[in-house]
Design a protein around this motif. Sequence first.
Motif, PDB file in Angstrom:
ATOM      1  N   LEU A  71       0.845  -1.344  -0.103  1.00 51.71           N
ATOM      2  CA  LEU A  71      -0.073   0.124  -0.018  1.00 51.71           C
ATOM      3  C   LEU A  71       0.969   1.477  -0.047  1.00 51.71           C
ATOM      4  CD1 LEU A  71      -2.750  -1.133   2.572  1.00 51.71           C
ATOM      5  CD2 LEU A  71      -2.901  -1.190   0.068  1.00 51.71           C
ATOM      6  N   ASP A  72       2.175   1.191  -0.161  1.00 50.45           N
ATOM      7  CA  ASP A  72       2.829   2.516  -0.429  1.00 50.45           C
ATOM      8  C   ASP A  72       2.543   3.353  -1.299  1.00 50.45           C
ATOM      9  OD1 ASP A  72       5.135   4.093  -0.095  1.00 50.45           O
ATOM     10  OD2 ASP A  72       6.475   2.575   0.100  1.00 50.45           O
ATOM     11  N   GLY A  73       2.049   4.531  -0.733  1.00 45.94           N
ATOM     12  CA  GLY A  73       1.609   5.590  -1.720  1.00 45.94           C
ATOM     13  C   GLY A  73       0.070   5.803  -1.828  1.00 45.94           C
ATOM     14  N   ILE A  74      -0.569   4.625  -1.407  1.00 47.20           N
ATOM     15  CA  ILE A  74      -1.877   4.663  -1.420  1.00 47.20           C
ATOM     16  C   ILE A  74      -2.586   5.489  -0.298  1.00 47.20           C
ATOM     17  CG2 ILE A  74      -4.136   3.072  -1.429  1.00 47.20           C
ATOM     18  CD1 ILE A  74      -2.046   2.727  -3.811  1.00 47.20           C
ATOM     19  N   PRO A  75      -3.448   6.500  -0.507  1.00 49.20           N
ATOM     20  CA  PRO A  75      -4.047   7.278   0.409  1.00 49.20           C
ATOM     21  C   PRO A  75      -5.176   6.428   1.089  1.00 49.20           C
ATOM     22  CG  PRO A  75      -3.857   8.460  -1.618  1.00 49.20           C
ATOM     23  CD  PRO A  75      -3.558   7.167  -1.889  1.00 49.20           C
ATOM     24  N   ALA A  76      -5.463   6.645   2.251  1.00 50.37           N
ATOM     25  CA  ALA A  76      -6.280   5.882   3.152  1.00 50.37           C
ATOM     26  C   ALA A  76      -6.661   6.876   4.432  1.00 50.37           C
ATOM     27  CB  ALA A  76      -5.674   4.377   3.703  1.00 50.37           C
ATOM     28  N   THR A  77      -8.038   6.366   4.693  1.00 51.73           N
ATOM     29  CA  THR A  77      -8.509   7.019   5.868  1.00 51.73           C
ATOM     30  C   THR A  77      -8.998   5.935   6.907  1.00 51.73           C
ATOM     31  OG1 THR A  77     -10.886   6.831   5.346  1.00 51.73           O
ATOM     32  CG2 THR A  77      -9.539   8.939   4.441  1.00 51.73           C
ATOM     33  N   LEU A  78      -8.974   6.135   8.074  1.00 52.56           N
ATOM     34  CA  LEU A  78      -9.163   5.427   9.116  1.00 52.56           C
ATOM     35  C   LEU A  78     -10.730   6.028  10.122  1.00 52.56           C
ATOM     36  CD1 LEU A  78      -5.821   5.192  10.451  1.00 52.56           C
ATOM     37  CD2 LEU A  78      -6.951   2.932  10.005  1.00 52.56           C
ATOM     38  N   LYS A  79     -11.476   5.253  10.397  1.00 54.26           N
ATOM     39  CA  LYS A  79     -12.795   5.602  11.081  1.00 54.26           C
ATOM     40  C   LYS A  79     -12.273   6.166  12.432  1.00 54.26           C
ATOM     41  CE  LYS A  79     -17.179   3.770  13.082  1.00 54.26           C
ATOM     42  NZ  LYS A  79     -17.891   2.567  13.081  1.00 54.26           N
ATOM     43  N   GLU A  80     -12.787   7.488  12.818  1.00 56.33           N
ATOM     44  CA  GLU A  80     -12.370   8.162  14.097  1.00 56.33           C
ATOM     45  C   GLU A  80     -11.754   7.329  15.214  1.00 56.33           C
ATOM     46  OE1 GLU A  80     -13.599   9.335  17.340  1.00 56.33           O
ATOM     47  OE2 GLU A  80     -14.928  10.650  16.337  1.00 56.33           O
ATOM     48  N   LEU A  81     -12.747   6.090  15.465  1.00 56.75           N
ATOM     49  CA  LEU A  81     -12.644   5.406  16.636  1.00 56.75           C
ATOM     50  C   LEU A  81     -11.296   4.657  16.470  1.00 56.75           C
ATOM     51  CD1 LEU A  81     -15.999   3.551  16.707  1.00 56.75           C
ATOM     52  CD2 LEU A  81     -15.423   5.763  17.778  1.00 56.75           C
ATOM     53  N   ILE A  82     -10.702   4.429  15.425  1.00 56.42           N
ATOM     54  CA  ILE A  82      -9.366   3.730  15.308  1.00 56.42           C
ATOM     55  C   ILE A  82      -8.198   4.709  15.584  1.00 56.42           C
ATOM     56  CG2 ILE A  82      -7.814   2.504  13.718  1.00 56.42           C
ATOM     57  CD1 ILE A  82     -10.456   1.680  11.961  1.00 56.42           C
ATOM     58  N   ALA A  83      -7.694   4.409  16.721  1.00 59.34           N
ATOM     59  CA  ALA A  83      -6.580   5.428  17.302  1.00 59.34           C
ATOM     60  C   ALA A  83      -5.333   5.606  16.400  1.00 59.34           C
ATOM     61  CB  ALA A  83      -6.094   4.958  18.554  1.00 59.34           C
ATOM     62  N   THR A  84      -4.970   6.864  16.254  1.00 59.66           N
ATOM     63  CA  THR A  84      -3.653   7.226  15.617  1.00 59.66           C
ATOM     64  C   THR A  84      -2.797   8.105  16.475  1.00 59.66           C
ATOM     65  OG1 THR A  84      -5.062   9.018  14.427  1.00 59.66           O
ATOM     66  CG2 THR A  84      -4.651   6.984  13.108  1.00 59.66           C
ATOM     67  N   LYS A  85      -1.561   7.762  16.579  1.00 59.74           N
ATOM     68  CA  LYS A  85      -0.998   8.318  17.563  1.00 59.74           C
ATOM     69  C   LYS A  85      -0.759   9.678  17.557  1.00 59.74           C
ATOM     70  CE  LYS A  85       3.843   7.852  19.562  1.00 59.74           C
ATOM     71  NZ  LYS A  85       5.294   7.415  19.501  1.00 59.74           N
ATOM     72  N   GLY A  86      -0.882  10.529  18.630  1.00 59.55           N
ATOM     73  CA  GLY A  86      -0.845  11.993  18.634  1.00 59.55           C
ATOM     74  C   GLY A  86      -1.961  12.735  18.400  1.00 59.55           C
ATOM     75  N   GLN A  87      -3.210  12.001  17.884  1.00 62.05           N
ATOM     76  CA  GLN A  87      -4.440  12.521  17.530  1.00 62.05           C
ATOM     77  C   GLN A  87      -5.459  12.301  18.551  1.00 62.05           C
ATOM     78  OE1 GLN A  87      -4.884  11.190  13.511  1.00 62.05           O
ATOM     79  NE2 GLN A  87      -4.465  13.293  12.682  1.00 62.05           N
ATOM     80  N   PRO A  88      -6.307  12.889  19.178  1.00 60.27           N
ATOM     81  CA  PRO A  88      -7.430  12.609  19.973  1.00 60.27           C
ATOM     82  C   PRO A  88      -8.388  11.697  19.458  1.00 60.27           C
ATOM     83  CG  PRO A  88      -7.185  15.038  19.708  1.00 60.27           C
ATOM     84  CD  PRO A  88      -6.336  14.428  18.705  1.00 60.27           C
ATOM     85  N   VAL A  89      -9.020  11.074  20.183  1.00 61.43           N
ATOM     86  CA  VAL A  89     -10.094  10.024  19.626  1.00 61.43           C
ATOM     87  C   VAL A  89     -11.336  10.372  20.427  1.00 61.43           C
ATOM     88  CG1 VAL A  89     -10.776   7.625  19.432  1.00 61.43           C
ATOM     89  CG2 VAL A  89      -8.405   8.352  19.510  1.00 61.43           C
ATOM     90  N   PRO A  90     -12.016  11.317  19.718  1.00 62.72           N
ATOM     91  CA  PRO A  90     -13.274  11.984  20.198  1.00 62.72           C
ATOM     92  C   PRO A  90     -14.553  10.943  20.302  1.00 62.72           C
ATOM     93  CG  PRO A  90     -12.682  13.026  18.464  1.00 62.72           C
ATOM     94  CD  PRO A  90     -11.966  12.019  18.431  1.00 62.72           C
ATOM     95  N   LEU A  91     -14.457   9.832  19.623  1.00 59.31           N
ATOM     96  CA  LEU A  91     -15.553   8.771  19.845  1.00 59.31           C
ATOM     97  C   LEU A  91     -16.848   9.360  19.363  1.00 59.31           C
ATOM     98  CD1 LEU A  91     -15.031   6.994  23.190  1.00 59.31           C
ATOM     99  CD2 LEU A  91     -13.747   6.458  20.797  1.00 59.31           C
ATOM    100  N   GLY A  92     -16.664  10.465  18.383  1.00 62.69           N
ATOM    101  CA  GLY A  92     -18.193  10.959  17.754  1.00 62.69           C
ATOM    102  C   GLY A  92     -18.915  11.847  18.857  1.00 62.69           C
ATOM    103  N   THR A  93     -18.173  12.226  19.992  1.00 67.07           N
ATOM    104  CA  THR A  93     -19.169  12.784  20.914  1.00 67.07           C
ATOM    105  C   THR A  93     -18.517  14.282  21.682  1.00 67.07           C
ATOM    106  OG1 THR A  93     -20.356  12.369  23.157  1.00 67.07           O
ATOM    107  CG2 THR A  93     -18.546  11.065  22.887  1.00 67.07           C
TER     108      THR A  93
END
Length: 463
Positions: A71-93
């Motif tokens: 997947l090198d170079g392939i743009p992708a998104t993750l649902k907000e519930l899936i944690a990414t280091k350094g970013q908050p996880v608001p759980l939609g609320t």
Amino acid sequence: MSETDLTIHELRRRFADRSLSPLEYWLALERHIEAWEPAICALYAYDPEAARKQAQASSDRWMRGATLGLLDGIPATLKELIATKGQPVPLGTKAVELQPATEDAPAAARLREDGAVLFAKTTCPDYGMLSSGLSSFHPLSRNPWDTTQNPGGSSAGASAAAAAGYGPLHIGTDIGGSVRLPAGWTGIFGFKPSHGRIPIDPFYVGRCAGPMTRTVEDAANAMATLSRPDWRDGTSLPPADLDWMDLEIDVRGLKIGLMPDAGCGLAVEDEVRAAVEAAGRRFEEAGAIVIPVQPVLTREMLDGLDSFWRARFWGEIEKLSRERRKSILPYIYAWAEGGASVSGVDAVRGFNQTIEMRRSCGRLFTKVDAVISPTNPIVSYPADWASPTNDPARPFEHICFTVPWNLSEQPAASINCGFSRSGMPIGLQIVGPRFDDMFVLKLSKAFETWTGGIRSWPKPPVR
């Protein structure tokens, strides 16, 4: 075909022959997202500057012949519930105190290891507890096919982003249909693998992560990366030597159970039933034996699950301050409050109904090789509704085709099987035996080949 419509396979070929670089592709996609996003509000923590840097780094690796993974170079998104280091996880609320995540969740870690360009998270409703784009934290997400209509949920932003062409790969999560339901309502392919096939953290009964894409092949491409085991998921399956791109199948002689009714919940609309029955005829024409089958779900099972989920969720939010609890979406809070009066015994009885679902699903699969059904019982519903009933006393009437397969841990997918008179997509659910994820992908690919898939996707609004 626009550059922004390219599949993962096509992008890898173009990156390899140097007719397109990951950075050139990202810059085209960035313009495309800019045209769409004000209308559908699919993204959270969108960071085009970081994406440009990732895409440039990938371009350099492709030039050196030193790519990190498929997947090198392939743009992708993750649902907000899936944690990414350094970013908050608001759980939609609005109820959650925003704190940066300390590490990547498994799906995020696997994508990053393979060099994917992670450019945004996607929206979800409060705690992922609705099949809707409605949230107390995020702007209202809308369906690209008709922005007055709901994209479904809880992987709302992921489904909207995929349908609008925000790159080929979006990762959602599914505990009762949250990948497949929005996939059905937006015309994309949504795959819920066997429980544990894609590791998740936190893991829970029935909870899965899965790819949401425009094509079956793109989902299969992603599975090779996402399915690598991770110790943090106690249900993570051991490594499997699967050729995820071996999608050929001969359906002759297969017994396919056609389930036109869910057993409870919302009645199936005529247009949905007709589209699914036509899909059944496609399987027959290819040589499969299609037989009508009875529902696996009962009202007692669904109500038991409702009681259990209410009690569990109330236990999670009860410890919040009164002010924070009040900031939860009123629909969800009204539903959750019912959990305060569920006794421990009744909660256990509710949980036991999940075991009955598993038994019922297992019994059916002693008679058939696969099951097809509607993904959703209805064609669409308004964008600002919390659910297809918009009634917190009847919150799960729309998940009756999807939720049993979470509790039985079986792979299931939603693929487009037609359109309503109003122009909205209709989803076909394809279910296979536990652990046979490849079988579901192969059946889905066969169906996509027979129908040709969706050839014309929504275009950005003219501004």
